[in-house]
Each structure stands twice: as structure tokens, then as C-alpha cells.
Design a protein around this motif. Structure first.
Motif, mmCIF file in Angstrom:
data_model
loop_
_atom_site.group_PDB
_atom_site.id
_atom_site.type_symbol
_atom_site.label_atom_id
_atom_site.label_comp_id
_atom_site.label_asym_id
_atom_site.label_seq_id
_atom_site.Cartn_x
_atom_site.Cartn_y
_atom_site.Cartn_z
ATOM 1 N N GLN A 92 -1.492 -71.287 -44.923
ATOM 2 C CA GLN A 92 -2.758 -71.117 -44.205
ATOM 3 C C GLN A 92 -3.490 -72.423 -44.009
ATOM 4 N N LYS A 93 -3.226 -73.378 -44.868
ATOM 5 C CA LYS A 93 -3.945 -74.655 -44.762
ATOM 6 C C LYS A 93 -3.275 -75.612 -43.779
ATOM 7 N N THR A 94 -2.120 -75.244 -43.235
ATOM 8 C CA THR A 94 -1.490 -76.102 -42.229
ATOM 9 C C THR A 94 -2.178 -75.874 -40.886
ATOM 10 N N ASP A 95 -2.051 -76.851 -39.996
ATOM 11 C CA ASP A 95 -2.749 -76.757 -38.703
ATOM 12 C C ASP A 95 -2.175 -75.607 -37.867
ATOM 13 N N ARG A 96 -3.047 -75.017 -37.057
ATOM 14 C CA ARG A 96 -2.675 -73.973 -36.105
ATOM 15 C C ARG A 96 -2.058 -72.768 -36.795
ATOM 16 N N TYR A 97 -2.602 -72.403 -37.945
ATOM 17 C CA TYR A 97 -2.096 -71.239 -38.651
ATOM 18 C C TYR A 97 -2.950 -70.020 -38.323
ATOM 19 N N ASP A 98 -2.349 -69.043 -37.668
ATOM 20 C CA ASP A 98 -3.073 -67.809 -37.347
ATOM 21 C C ASP A 98 -3.078 -66.889 -38.554
ATOM 22 N N TYR A 99 -4.244 -66.382 -38.883
ATOM 23 C CA TYR A 99 -4.349 -65.543 -40.075
ATOM 24 C C TYR A 99 -5.486 -64.548 -39.912
ATOM 25 N N SER A 100 -5.277 -63.315 -40.342
ATOM 26 C CA SER A 100 -6.405 -62.390 -40.444
ATOM 27 C C SER A 100 -6.208 -61.422 -41.591
ATOM 28 N N GLN A 101 -7.311 -61.126 -42.237
ATOM 29 C CA GLN A 101 -7.340 -60.042 -43.229
ATOM 30 C C GLN A 101 -8.461 -59.115 -42.810
ATOM 31 N N HIS A 102 -8.127 -57.840 -42.676
ATOM 32 C CA HIS A 102 -9.125 -56.876 -42.220
ATOM 33 C C HIS A 102 -9.115 -55.655 -43.141
ATOM 34 N N TYR A 103 -10.294 -55.279 -43.600
ATOM 35 C CA TYR A 103 -10.412 -54.149 -44.522
ATOM 36 C C TYR A 103 -10.899 -52.902 -43.806
ATOM 37 N N LEU A 104 -10.329 -51.754 -44.166
ATOM 38 C CA LEU A 104 -10.905 -50.487 -43.717
ATOM 39 C C LEU A 104 -12.223 -50.253 -44.456
ATOM 40 N N GLU A 105 -13.074 -49.416 -43.867
ATOM 41 C CA GLU A 105 -14.326 -49.073 -44.547
ATOM 42 C C GLU A 105 -14.102 -47.932 -45.541
ATOM 43 N N TYR A 106 -12.838 -47.713 -45.857
ATOM 44 C CA TYR A 106 -12.444 -46.690 -46.810
ATOM 45 C C TYR A 106 -11.867 -47.354 -48.061
ATOM 46 N N GLY A 107 -12.108 -46.725 -49.193
ATOM 47 C CA GLY A 107 -11.420 -47.106 -50.408
ATOM 48 C C GLY A 107 -10.561 -45.958 -50.878
ATOM 49 N N TYR A 108 -9.808 -46.176 -51.955
ATOM 50 C CA TYR A 108 -9.049 -45.055 -52.511
ATOM 51 C C TYR A 108 -9.154 -45.037 -54.021
ATOM 52 N N LYS A 109 -9.005 -43.826 -54.542
ATOM 53 C CA LYS A 109 -9.044 -43.641 -55.982
ATOM 54 C C LYS A 109 -7.938 -42.690 -56.375
ATOM 55 N N GLU A 110 -7.206 -43.044 -57.427
ATOM 56 C CA GLU A 110 -6.099 -42.197 -57.877
ATOM 57 C C GLU A 110 -6.566 -41.222 -58.944
ATOM 58 N N LEU A 111 -6.083 -40.011 -58.793
ATOM 59 C CA LEU A 111 -6.381 -38.948 -59.743
ATOM 60 C C LEU A 111 -5.048 -38.303 -60.123
ATOM 61 N N ASN A 112 -5.076 -37.467 -61.144
ATOM 62 C CA ASN A 112 -3.820 -36.912 -61.634
ATOM 63 C C ASN A 112 -3.861 -35.395 -61.702
ATOM 64 N N ILE A 113 -2.910 -34.750 -61.001
ATOM 65 C CA ILE A 113 -2.742 -33.300 -61.118
ATOM 66 C C ILE A 113 -1.710 -33.060 -62.215
ATOM 67 N N GLU A 114 -2.139 -32.409 -63.286
ATOM 68 C CA GLU A 114 -1.248 -32.155 -64.419
ATOM 69 C C GLU A 114 -0.155 -31.160 -64.039
ATOM 70 N N GLY A 115 0.997 -31.261 -64.712
ATOM 71 C CA GLY A 115 2.020 -30.229 -64.577
ATOM 72 C C GLY A 115 1.628 -28.993 -65.387
ATOM 73 N N GLY A 116 2.379 -27.901 -65.203
ATOM 74 C CA GLY A 116 2.123 -26.683 -65.956
ATOM 75 C C GLY A 116 2.581 -26.823 -67.404
ATOM 76 N N PRO A 117 2.355 -25.815 -68.223
ATOM 77 C CA PRO A 117 2.667 -25.907 -69.662
ATOM 78 C C PRO A 117 4.147 -26.186 -69.922
ATOM 79 N N ASN A 118 5.028 -25.763 -69.032
ATOM 80 C CA ASN A 118 6.448 -26.026 -69.224
ATOM 81 C C ASN A 118 6.963 -27.117 -68.285
ATOM 82 N N GLY A 119 6.062 -28.001 -67.891
ATOM 83 C CA GLY A 119 6.469 -29.096 -67.007
ATOM 84 C C GLY A 119 6.763 -28.635 -65.590
ATOM 85 N N GLU A 120 6.264 -27.458 -65.228
ATOM 86 C CA GLU A 120 6.517 -26.990 -63.872
ATOM 87 C C GLU A 120 5.463 -27.551 -62.911
#
Lengths: 465, 465
Positions: free
Chosen positions: B184-212
Motif C-alpha cells: 500500500q505504501k508503494t506509488d499508485r497503489y489502489d486500495y479500499s476498505q469498506h465496512y457495512l453498517e451491520y455487525g455480527y454476533k455469534e450465539l450457540n444453539i445447544e444440541g438435545g440431551p442425546n446430542g441430537e
């Protein structure tokens, strides 16, 4: 011109830091100081007034109304106008050396060729004379700690690194801003740098033996050649600063001109009328750098109420509309207005409104600058285009308040750039309708043309802001 | 599957350096080693097989045909398939918990839910077993000197800085690549970083009592809610990895959910059927990070014939098409093909062809990924859209070779992404024409619909590659 009015300084203004003592940084420091703030200006380079690096023939810039207004705000406009050269029109040189002309505006409207170095030095002199401003040169920003609000600087004179705290920091350190580099590392930072496939090289048209101008003095000269172009702006000493905008690669390109003979042959073929005015063409061509043309966009411009980017640091654009400096100066005007409106303690509000209000205008100006490159290198060589510009001038005179040409909105008004750009796009559509009925300048008077104009303009909403 | 064929190693292969031992870096090192090169892999993090950081329930990914082909090339596809879970269709959950279904392809076509950590570890095991590959962990790249071809590394275990030369460097160090930062620090380097206005969060759905599995196992679950959505992918232990894609700001946003009660109320209102499956919802919601979603574009990807970027380092995309890893793996396939074609000494040619060929495809995939976000969070909730997808399935069956749905081109083919995207846009226009005549699935058989289909498809050019 009335003397600029500034508010009474607040009782205990906090110290402010401006990073970068270029055109925008030095002007901003004046605005802030005159509001009563004490300002520390930190600059990477040596003082240009001591080194003389920017003395003599430096790059010139085109100052227009947005820039003038900002300079008037600190009372320096008249001084600068005295050393500027008004350029009233484009003088277009074709490949046979034939000239055509396109006025920039009406009633003596002009853009002004001024020396970048001279303007910067005048602003620095004013800043130095203000006891609330301290200027520190040769201070390279190595790192910026946003959390601790500390600058890690290197004194390049002594090679001593040192740390400095800041309370509020204004990043006016240009297209490759160190302040912006720190913001870029924060989460959700939008950033882009995009280069044109064109570079530019500066050449020098000498003045005559008695310091006279060998081309029309009060004009901006263009040699449009479709895929490339050359332009020239007048200097006070009879010389012109000449800039070749040229592809990096391809059949007509910097890469294709490898020997002095090739350069001379090329200029003989495409710029024959200017060749005799470039006595050191091949020397300059191979000695002067080939520079690149970048557009930088980013957002946000503010970090909390602690850091704010202005000028090229937040919106570097290509030079084809002559608005880079004018846009940066307008940043100072707008920031000053917001401080007037909300008060000098309302930094969170002021920073946020500043970036919200200016960002769409900076984006529009970036688009306009690229758009004008096509116009200058290609469209101005088209007789139909020049006819259209003449017609547009007639419309502007006949329907005042209903039609301001795009160029005038950008250059001779304070209409926000985004609004000017939207107006200009609507006008483009209307002009296409009008021009379908117009083959010569005289056609403008034809009843059906006049009827169409009245229908579209006098009755409807104004096609300008 | 036939055993992968590799060329005879060149007599004296030069040592190569791969920066980053993530998915793409570890796969690339295998490809390069099997061509006979000795490869040094440098990774910032600790060995995930030692630390166990990525063990257990990690983020899962959707592997599809481009990824499988790349894994087949190093003979590991079957091993991975055994621990992947095929997902044959989208199961769409509405706000009343009612389900609808959309198959991903035909004839048992599926995308595979695999563990990112498990896949990375399997690739590292293979790399470690190859005597031409050396893996070095906990080596942070502080700086990269392109001119001297030296890496300035910090051993984070010992805190010792050290320098390393390189001959040829492959940057597979991800969306925040240190290698790209140097380019990026070299001459004539095209670069863009663009963020969505959305974020994400991970959650966990447990399995059933017998791993189902408490939701349909072999499916990707979507809770589309217009402006936001949640999805879930199955894990081997009966759990699902659940991801909420949600605006950062606004009335329905991360910023608006400040208390456990607000979170529970919100899930009760918009995701009622999944709430009972999220036993630690509020704990996870406030404990797990809210992550951002970036698209990175840059060019060039190569510096001379000395440095080449691959994977997220050159084209980080948002995750909504499940193609981030697949695109990075396809980079390895394409590079390997180019080395087959031009030979292992033709680095300048190979690097240049690689970036020229891959860049338009990376750009198209970036656009497709954003496009699919709208489809998943909004359009799949529209009965008309689901009808259109059914009709498209019928067309694909009736006109084989003339119609491959966009999703299939991206997911179940090796059609270059740019071509798939262009085909998809043409298909969108055609589907709009067809759907104007279709209100129900049965309308597909109407004579005028069939006539229109034959006119547009059987006679004309294929609407797919």
C-alpha cells in the motif's frame, strides 16, 4: 471589504494542536487563534521561509471564490489578490496552433493563478505574528496514540524522538496524512485511495526577454488532445507553469517517451506551437519527476471530539477543477461557522456536524474533478461543445436565477458541491434537449428554441440552487 | 478420486516464504511444496494445534465446489468431507416460527458446514508432515522492506526482534495483511476498505440431551427479518452456530439492546421459535464480541515477481455467499494451474497473469457477497421470491446447458465469478419477463409461458457459461 469580525475569546481556551502547516493547516491555525484559542502547529518539513525550497517559481494554483472567502475571513485576501493573476478564460490550442476561447464566467469573473509557496509563506507570516500561535517545524509524526492522546514525534533536525500530549488535534497533513493513518486503524473505518492511470510532469514556459508573457497572460491555456492534455498557468515573472497530463503506459505515454529525440518529436507533432517556448524541454522532461494523481476518500473524519481531519487529509482530489485548495479552505470557513453557531465548547457537536455536512460535498467534488479532466482533455476540443458552452452562457444571461452553469456554481459560488453536482447533472439533460434544436449560435433566437427554453426554465423550478 | 498429480520437482527450487498459516496459507504451502519448492511458513499466532484455541466449537464455514476442488488437489478432500455436514437447503423461519424451504441445487447438491479450526488443523498437519515445509509460529511481522527483501519479525514467545531475508513472498495473512500494508505504501497503489453498517454476533444453539439436532440438521437455517437476519449452521455435536447480523445503530440495532431484558424481549418478538434453543442467550450476547464486516479491494496484488497477495489479503469479502474461503482456495488452484502452464521459473509471467485473471473475479465476488445479504435477510421472506426460485429450478431442469441459476454457478461450478455475475444479471432480467406471466407454480406449464421460455432460451444464446 469590512474588517473580519471574530468572537470574544473564551476566558480559558484549551490549547489546540494542528498537524501540518501547509495551506489548510496554516489558515486553520489563524481561524482558531482568532477565536481565542492557543494553537500549536506541528509541521514535518523545515520552515519554507527559511529554506527557500518553495521560493521562486513554484507550482501555481487556481484560487476561486471559496478560497477567497476563507482568506477574507482572516483579512489576507487583498494582499494575495495583488500577487495573483486573473484568468478570465480558457485559451484552447489545437494541434495546428489555432486558438479558440471559452470564458470562465460573466462580467469579469476570473479564477486567479497564485503561487502555492507564496501563499503558504504569507499565511505562515500571519500565523507567526499571532502570539496565540506557535509554529514548530521539522517535527515528523511517527505514531499517534489515539487512546493516550499522545504524538510520537521525531525532531528531524536533532534526530531526537519525543512525545507530546494533545487535547484536541486537527489533521491538516495532506493526502498522505499521518493523523488519518491512525484513524484508519480504528474499527469500521472506511477508506479508499484510487490512482488515475495518468501521471503529470511540470515544464516551464520562459518569459520573453523583457519579462513579457509569450502567451495570452490572463488566461488558462489548454492543449486538449483527447487521451491526454497539457495546460499552462501564468506566473508574475512572464513565465508559465506548464503541466503535461499523460498516461503512464500505452502508445502515447510516459513509458513510450524514452529518449530526448522521442520527446522532441512528440511535442513537434502534438504541441507544435508551444515547442519553441520550452527551451529546456528535454532536460526538464527527464529531470522532473513524473507524479501520480490520487483521490482519497475516508470516513469518519472525526475521532470522538478529539481528532478532526480537514483538507487533503480527508478528501484529496485530482487537480482538474482547481478546487483542491479551495475545498480545503472552505473546510476552514465551515468549521468557523459551526463554532459561531454552537460555541467553542461544543466540540462533539461541531466535529460531528462538520463531517456530516462536508462529507457529501467532498465526495461530489472528487467526482467533479475527475469529470472535468474529461472535459479539459477531450470535450473542449469539440466545436459542438464550445457552441453548447456559448448557448449556456446566453441562457444564464436570459434566465438569471434559473440557470447558473455548473462551472460557475463550483467556482464562483458557495453552493455546496453536492448540490452543484446534482444541478449540473440536471442541466446536462436539459442542454441535450436544447442542443437537439441548435446548430449555430443564431439558432438560439429561433422561436421554437425560445419557447422550449421558457417552458423548461421560466415556468419550472430553477435549474440551480 | 484419482491421486493428485504433481510435476517433478525442479532440480534446485528456490526457497519460498508464505506469510500466514491460516486456511489459504497452509493450503498454498502444500501446493508449492508438492511442486518441489521448499517453503517456509511464518504465522503471527501460536500453533492452534498446541494452544487448542480453535479446538471444540469454533466458527463453521460453508465449503462448496471451488473449495473442494482445491482440497482435492492436495488429496485431503475426502478426509474433510467425512467431518463436514451437507446442507441441502435453506430452511426459512418466519416470525411465527413457520418454516419454508429452498433447495440449494439439484440432485443432492449441497454446501458443507465444516469447522474452520478443524480444517486449518488438518491442513497444518499435512504441511508439517511434508519435509519441504517448515512452520514457524508466533512470528509477528512488524515491517516488510520491499527493496531489501527483508522481513522484520518479532518472536512473540521470546519478545526478540529479528530480521529474515526472503526471495519470494506470498502474503496470505488475511484481511488486515501486513504484507499488503507494505504494498500500500508503494506509488499508485489502489486500495479500499469498506465496512457495512451491520455487525455480527455469534450465539450457540445447544444440541438435545442425546446430542441430537434440535433443528433440521442438514440445512442452513435463516431467520430473515428485512433489515436484519439470523442464520445457523450445524455442528457435529448436535449444536448449531448461530450468527445474528444486525445494524450497529438505529431502532433495531446492537446499540438499542442494552439490557438482558431488552435482548430477551427482542428475541421473543422477532425470533420466538429459536429463543428456547438459546439457553445462555443474554450471557453470550453481552460476552461475545460484536464484530464488523469489511470488504477490502486492492491492486496490484503483485510487487515485481517478488511478492504476491492471495486470499483475504487481496480480496476480503463479507460472508453472505459463503465464498470467502472458497475464493481463497480457488486462488491456490489458479496459481497452481498457471505454474503448470508456464513453469516454476516463470514467476514474473505467473504473478502478472494471476492478478490480471483473478482481480475481476474477486471484485465480482465482493459484489455478489453484498447482493446475497439482501437476498438472505429480505427477499427469501417474500413468497414471490420463493416462487421465482422454484420456477428457476424448473427452467434449469427443462433447459439444461441453457440455464444454470446464479447460486449454482457461484457455488457448484468453477465458472469465473465475474462471468457468473454477468450471467446472473442477464438472468434477473429474463426472470422479470417470465414472472410477469406467472402467479402460481402451475402457470409454468401454460402455453404462452412455455412459448416465451423457448423463444428466450432454446433459440437464443445460453444464459449461462
Amino acid at each position: 471589504m469590512p474588517a473580519p469580525q471574530f468572537p470574544t475569546p473564551p476566558a480559558a481556551a484549551e490549547p489546540l494542536t494542528v498537524m501540518g502547516a501547509g495551506l489548510v493547516g496554516s489558515l486553520l491555525s489563524l481561524y482558531l487563534a482568532r477565536r481565542g484559542h492557543s494553537v500549536q502547529v506541528i509541521e514535518r518539513r523545515a520552515d519554507p521561509r527559511r529554506t527557500g525550497v518553495q521560493e521562486g517559481r513554484s507550482i501555481n494554483l487556481a484560487l476561486s471564490d471559496r478560497g477567497w472567502r476563507a482568506l477574507e475571513g482572516v483579512g489576507i485576501a487583498d494582499d494575495i489578490r495583488r500577487v495573483g493573476i486573473p484568468m478570465y478564460r480558457r485559451v484552447i490550442h489545437d494541434a495546428q496552433g489555432q486558438l479558440s476561447f471559452q470564458p470562465y464566467g460573466q462580467n469579469g469573473q476570473a479564477i486567479y493563478s497564485v503561487s502555492r509557496g507564496g501563499l503558504n509563506q504569507a499565511l505562515l507570516d500571519l500565523a507567526e505574528a499571532d502570539e496565540r500561535i506557535s509554529l514548530r517545524f521539522q517535527q515528523q509524526c511517527r505514531h499517534l496514540d489515539l487512546e493516550q492522546r499522545r504524538l510520537h514525534l521525531l525532531d528531524t533536525a536533532t534526530q531526537q524522538p519525543h512525545d507530546e500530549p494533545y487535547t484536541r488535534l486537527f489533521g491538516t497533513d495532506g493526502a498522505f496524512s499521518a493523523v488519518r493513518a491512525a484513524l484508519q486503524k480504528t474499527d469500521r473505518y472506511d477508506y479508499s485511495q484510487h490512482y488515475l492511470e495518468y501521471g503529470y510532469k511540470e515544464l516551464n514556459i520562459e518569459g520573453g526577454p523583457n519579462g513579457e508573457w509569450l502567451l495570452e497572460k490572463e488566461a488558462l491555456h489548454i492543449w486538449p488532445r483527447g487521451e491526454f492534455m497539457m495546460i499552462a498557468l501564468p506566473n508574475l515573472d512572464g513565465s508559465f507553469n506548464c503541466t503535461l497530463y499523460f498516461p503512464f503506459e500505452g502508445s502515447n505515454s510516459f513509458a513510450a517517451l524514452e529518449t530526448p529525440q522521442q520527446v522532441t518529436d512528440f511535442f513537434q507533432r502534438v504541441f507544435p506551437d508551444v515547442l519553441p517556448l520550452l527551451p529546456d524541454l528535454t532536460g526538464e522532461f527527464f529531470r522532473n519527476p513524473t507524479s501520480s494523481l490520487v483521490t482519497v476518500r475516508c470516513f469518519p473524519w472525526a475521532y470522538r471530539d478529539e481528532v478532526l481531519l480537514l483538507g487533503d487529509a480527508s478528501h484529496a482530489i485530482v487537480p482538474f477543477y482547481g478546487q483542491g485548495m479551495n475545498a480545503g479552505f472552505e473546510d476552514c470557513t465551515v468549521l468557523n461557522q459551526l463554532l459561531d453557531e454552537h460555541g467553542d465548547a461544543a466540540w462533539p457537536l461541531v466535529f460531528n456536524e462538520f463531517q456530516t455536512r462536508r462529507k457529501p460535498n467532498a465526495d461530489a467534488m472528487a467526482d467533479l474533478a475527475v469529470y472535468n479532466f474529461t472535459e479539459m482533455r477531450d470535450r473542449v476540443a469539440d466545436p459542438r461543445f464550445l457552441l453548447q458552452k456559448k448557448i449556456e452562457g446566453k441562457i444564464a444571461q436570459q434566465f438569471p436565477g434559473h440557470w447558473t452553469p455548473l462551472y460557475s456554481q463550483v467556482t464562483f459560488s458557495h453552493t455546496p458541491y453536492a448540490e452543484a453536482w446534482a444541478n449540473g447533472q440536471r442541466q446536462d439533460q436539459l442542454m441535450a434537449e436544447f442542443m437537439a434544436h441548435i446548430q449555430t449560435e443564431a439558432d438560439y433566437e429561433r422561436p421554437e428554441v425560445q419557447a422550449l427554453l421558457r417552458e423548461k426554465l421560466a415556468g419550472g423550478a430553477p435549474a440551480t440552487a
